[in-house]
Design a protein around this motif. Structure first.
Motif, PDB file in Angstrom:
ATOM      1  N   THR A   1       0.875  -1.165   0.000  1.00  9.06           N
ATOM      2  CA  THR A   1       0.000   0.000   0.000  1.00  9.06           C
ATOM      3  C   THR A   1       0.908   1.208   0.000  1.00  9.06           C
ATOM      4  O   THR A   1       1.812   1.267   0.805  1.00  9.06           O
TER       5      THR A   1
ATOM      6  N   ALA B   1      -2.624   8.425   6.719  1.00  6.61           N
ATOM      7  CA  ALA B   1      -3.551   7.839   7.691  1.00  6.61           C
ATOM      8  C   ALA B   1      -3.168   8.254   9.114  1.00  6.61           C
ATOM      9  O   ALA B   1      -4.040   8.360   9.994  1.00  6.61           O
TER      10      ALA B   1
ATOM     11  N   ILE C   1      -5.149   9.274  12.602  1.00  4.21           N
ATOM     12  CA  ILE C   1      -4.963   8.597  13.889  1.00  4.21           C
ATOM     13  C   ILE C   1      -4.572   9.592  14.979  1.00  4.21           C
ATOM     14  O   ILE C   1      -5.080   9.537  16.098  1.00  4.21           O
TER      15      ILE C   1
ATOM     16  N   TYR D   1       7.219   4.198  12.200  1.00  5.37           N
ATOM     17  CA  TYR D   1       6.264   3.352  11.509  1.00  5.37           C
ATOM     18  C   TYR D   1       6.752   2.989  10.106  1.00  5.37           C
ATOM     19  O   TYR D   1       6.720   1.835   9.702  1.00  5.37           O
TER      20      TYR D   1
ATOM     21  N   LEU E   1       2.823  -8.608  19.392  1.00  9.01           N
ATOM     22  CA  LEU E   1       1.506  -8.366  18.801  1.00  9.01           C
ATOM     23  C   LEU E   1       1.161  -6.879  18.817  1.00  9.01           C
ATOM     24  O   LEU E   1       0.529  -6.371  17.888  1.00  9.01           O
TER      25      LEU E   1
ATOM     26  N   THR F   1       3.337  -4.471  18.452  1.00  8.53           N
ATOM     27  CA  THR F   1       4.053  -3.901  17.304  1.00  8.53           C
ATOM     28  C   THR F   1       3.324  -4.208  16.013  1.00  8.53           C
ATOM     29  O   THR F   1       3.202  -3.358  15.127  1.00  8.53           O
ATOM     30  N   LEU F   2       2.825  -5.434  15.919  1.00  9.32           N
ATOM     31  CA  LEU F   2       2.084  -5.820  14.713  1.00  9.32           C
ATOM     32  C   LEU F   2       0.853  -4.930  14.545  1.00  9.32           C
ATOM     33  O   LEU F   2       0.548  -4.471  13.435  1.00  9.32           O
TER      34      LEU F   2
ATOM     35  N   TYR G   1       0.563  -1.882  15.629  1.00  4.48           N
ATOM     36  CA  TYR G   1       1.087  -0.579  15.216  1.00  4.48           C
ATOM     37  C   TYR G   1       1.337  -0.564  13.712  1.00  4.48           C
ATOM     38  O   TYR G   1       1.071   0.431  13.036  1.00  4.48           O
ATOM     39  N   LEU G   2       1.825  -1.710  13.172  1.00  2.00           N
ATOM     40  CA  LEU G   2       2.106  -1.802  11.747  1.00  2.00           C
ATOM     41  C   LEU G   2       0.837  -1.836  10.906  1.00  2.00           C
ATOM     42  O   LEU G   2       0.789  -1.321   9.801  1.00  2.00           O
ATOM     43  N   ILE G   3      -0.190  -2.468  11.435  1.00  3.18           N
ATOM     44  CA  ILE G   3      -1.415  -2.677  10.659  1.00  3.18           C
ATOM     45  C   ILE G   3      -2.398  -1.518  10.810  1.00  3.18           C
ATOM     46  O   ILE G   3      -3.208  -1.266   9.926  1.00  3.18           O
ATOM     47  N   LEU G   4      -2.299  -0.802  11.944  1.00  2.00           N
ATOM     48  CA  LEU G   4      -3.278   0.239  12.262  1.00  2.00           C
ATOM     49  C   LEU G   4      -3.558   1.211  11.102  1.00  2.00           C
ATOM     50  O   LEU G   4      -4.722   1.402  10.732  1.00  2.00           O
ATOM     51  N   PRO G   5      -2.509   1.796  10.466  1.00  2.00           N
ATOM     52  CA  PRO G   5      -2.810   2.722   9.357  1.00  2.00           C
ATOM     53  C   PRO G   5      -3.552   2.041   8.220  1.00  2.00           C
ATOM     54  O   PRO G   5      -4.431   2.656   7.610  1.00  2.00           O
ATOM     55  N   ASN G   6      -3.225   0.783   7.937  1.00  2.00           N
ATOM     56  CA  ASN G   6      -3.947   0.071   6.877  1.00  2.00           C
ATOM     57  C   ASN G   6      -5.417  -0.070   7.228  1.00  2.00           C
ATOM     58  O   ASN G   6      -6.283   0.077   6.364  1.00  2.00           O
TER      59      ASN G   6
ATOM     60  N   VAL H   1      -7.090   1.951   9.157  1.00  2.00           N
ATOM     61  CA  VAL H   1      -7.693   3.283   9.027  1.00  2.00           C
ATOM     62  C   VAL H   1      -7.975   3.607   7.562  1.00  2.00           C
ATOM     63  O   VAL H   1      -9.053   4.108   7.225  1.00  2.00           O
ATOM     64  N   VAL H   2      -7.004   3.276   6.688  1.00  2.00           N
ATOM     65  CA  VAL H   2      -7.197   3.521   5.258  1.00  2.00           C
ATOM     66  C   VAL H   2      -8.432   2.778   4.775  1.00  2.00           C
ATOM     67  O   VAL H   2      -9.262   3.311   4.034  1.00  2.00           O
TER      68      VAL H   2
ATOM     69  N   THR I   1      -6.607   0.423  -0.171  1.00  2.00           N
ATOM     70  CA  THR I   1      -7.192  -0.811   0.368  1.00  2.00           C
ATOM     71  C   THR I   1      -7.084  -1.953  -0.645  1.00  2.00           C
ATOM     72  O   THR I   1      -6.695  -3.075  -0.293  1.00  2.00           O
TER      73      THR I   1
ATOM     74  N   PHE J   1      -3.628  -3.281  -0.773  1.00  2.00           N
ATOM     75  CA  PHE J   1      -3.326  -4.089   0.410  1.00  2.00           C
ATOM     76  C   PHE J   1      -3.915  -5.495   0.260  1.00  2.00           C
ATOM     77  O   PHE J   1      -3.239  -6.497   0.497  1.00  2.00           O
TER      78      PHE J   1
END
Lengths: 304, 267
Positions: free
Chosen positions: A126, A134, A138, A182, B17, B19-20, B22-27, B29-30, B241, B244
């Motif tokens: 992405t 994004a 947040i 990030y 988990l 950290t994971l 944190y990595l996925i959060l913006p995706n 939100v998108v 999206t 992704f």
């Protein structure tokens, strides 16, 4: 990056004709030529640009005006310091956050390992700009994250430290570092995972048999063996982060400009090419010196 | 306190988990904001649910054009960098020759250089040559910075290959060409595929180098960058999206195939 380590692939030596001896050179020629013309040669052009004087209207001439370097550094050293500070903090945070995740994938994930790996790699695809935007949502003022941090009195502490301002996170150093962390986290997790995965699990058992506590095992066995991953992960994070200008532009304000922002605006907006070239060379020199010293210190010279 | 004990024992898992997440959060939100109906030009705060953007993904002027341009550049850059990079990787692993050290450094340096430095230097070259900035300068730049990554990925695979397999092929009277196509290339293909995938992702997503060398040509990342100032249409989130989801499916399919192959090799 760990793959850069040279493993001697011994091949039996064969007597070969001249034609055969030229094979590697023919294989290398197109790619190496590409790198020479479009990577090395541009550096030469940039070096010459950095010692030119003149203006866009009158044209630029090489006048060996080295003063540009000093002037550029004097004017923009806050941006240099900030870049190194932000990139260093982000690298450290990436290591602290990335290590448990890499450890989880390597030793604890079991049959979920592939799924977690996919989730680490997939965000790469992405557009990182979309993902960085994004973070604007947040970290928005009055959003749930800022609200929670405020309620936990975290913002009081960070504001006191100068990382945030009052009740906002966006347009503060914390937002920029958060974005940098990030953006480059996968570059830390993947090399760490690769080097952790190579560790023989029997070493952990052996450490346990010798009455080492889990903490001691980690300190004396796991961490030292994961050093190649730590070194390449920190390099892959620090180098791009030090030249980044996207996070500072999208998540910061004018007070968080990094040296990348200055180079970009000098080159594309102000059109002061000598200053821009000098700035970019100073950044390159700083990064190369730091990387060399670091690799020497960390003792993995075979990385390069 | 059993809860505290459990927390302590699973500290690594919990931190990992987190950290994971944190990595996925913006995706996430998108994805959520691709279903938003924004009030003004900016799609940063939630207003109400709508599938308008999904029904009309190309409804924003110039966005799908930039997307198709980025896909074309990424495709050509991938082909160029993969061919050149694979050749270099084979030469470096399989042959001893002079200047190996110098060539290794030349390949390492682009990865050890902040992108903005490479971008700026390439721009000075193009300006000095009087080149017209656009599709070709972008493509040249992308092949240049993808090359090192392809070499690294392919080298890792070729290094772990057993040279005896090729000797065996030769012993069975296979010619050099036949040996290459029937033995060498199939064994090296996972490394080449990994390098190509990496090159595609890097090229498609590159902003910094493109921003310097694109002139007035607009790739998808540059469209996103511009829209951050003008106002981000919801369609950008739709594309994000979709990318992704496609990536998850492609990578997951690759993993499944790899596991299958490993299992069938065992059986």
């Amino acid at each position: 990056m760990t793959a850069l380590a040279e493993a001697p692939a011994e091949l039996p030596v064969r007597k070969s004709s001249t034609r055969k001896r030229l094979v590697p050179y023919w294989l290398l020629l197109p790619g190496i030529l590409w790198l020479i013309v479009f990577f090395a040669l541009p550096m030469v052009y940039q070096a010459s640009t950095s010692v030119q004087t003149g203006s866009l209207e009158k044209g630029f001439q090489v006048t060996w005006h080295f003063q540009t370097y000093w002037d550029a550094f004097k004017e923009y050293y806050p941006q240099f310091v900030r870049s190194l500070l932000y990139a260093g903090t982000a690298t450290l945070l990436c290591l602290l956050l990335g290590y448990p995740l890499a450890y989880l994938i390597a030793f604890k994930a079991g049959r979920w390992r592939n799924l977690v790996l996919v989730l680490v790699i997939a965000p790469f695809f992405t557009s990182f700009l979309i993902r960085t935007l994004a973070w604007k949502t947040i970290l928005a003022d009055g959003g749930p994250v800022v609200h929670a941090l405020g309620a936990l009195h975290v913002l009081d502490v960070t504001s006191w430290l100068g990382w945030t301002e009052g009740n906002r996170v966006l347009a503060t150093p914390m937002a920029v570092v958060c974005g940098l962390t990030y953006n480059f986290l996968p570059f830390m997790v993947l090399p760490l995972y690769t080097s952790l995965e190579r560790i023989d699990s029997r070493l952990h058992e052996a450490a346990g048999d010798l009455y080492a506590t889990p903490a001691t095992t980690f300190r004396k066995v796991t961490f030292p063996l994961s050093m190649p991953g730590v070194v390449s992960g920190t390099l892959l994070t620090f180098i791009p982060a030090s030249g980044d200008y996207v996070n500072a532009e999208l998540l910061g304000s004018t007070d968080q400009k990094m040296v990348g922002n200055v180079i970009q605006s000098q080159f594309l907006r102000v059109l002061d090419y000598p200053t821009a070239a000098a700035l970019s060379f100073i950044l390159m020199a700083i990064v190369l010196v730091m990387v060399t010293v670091y690799i020497r210190r960390a003792g993995t010279e075979d990385l390069v | 306190m059993p809860i505290l004990k459990w927390l302590r024992r699973n500290l690594v898992v919990i931190a990992g988990l987190a950290t994971l997440a944190y990595l996925i959060l913006p995706n996430a939100v998108v994805m959520v904001f691709s279903f938003n109906k924004p009030n003004g030009r900016f799609n940063y705060s939630w207003t109400r649910f709508s599938t308008d953007a999904w029904q009309d993904p190309c409804g924003v002027a110039d966005m799908c054009g930039s997307l198709s341009l980025s896909l074309q550049i990424a495709l050509w850059a991938t082909i160029g960098a993969t061919v050149l990079g694979t050749m270099i990787a084979f030469a470096l692993v399989r042959y001893r020759f002079r200047a190996r050290g110098a060539i290794n450094s030349l390949i390492f340096l682009p990865m050890a250089m902040p992108e903005v430095v490479m971008a700026a230097s390439l721009l000075t070259l193009f300006l000095n040559m009087g080149a017209r900035l656009g599709f070709w300068t972008i493509l040249i730049a992308h092949i240049m910075f993808c090359l090192s990554f392809v070499v690294t990925a392919v080298k890792a695979r070729v290094m772990s290959m057993d040279p005896r397999l090729e000797e065996a092929a030769r012993d069975l009277y296979a010619g050099p060409v036949q040996t290459f196509w029937r033995v060498t290339l199939p064994i090296a293909s996972p490394g080449i595929a990994a390098g190509a995938l990496l090159a595609f992702a890097l090229s498609f997503d590159d902003f910094i180098i493109t921003n310097f060398n694109a002139g007035s040509t607009v790739t998808f990342p540059m469209f996103v960058w511009g829209s951050a100032q003008r106002g981000t249409p919801v369609q950008i989130n739709v594309i994000g999206t979709a990318m992704f989801i496609i990536a998850v499916v492609v990578v997951a399919a690759g993993q499944v195939i790899a596991t299958r192959r490993k299992n069938s090799a065992k059986a």
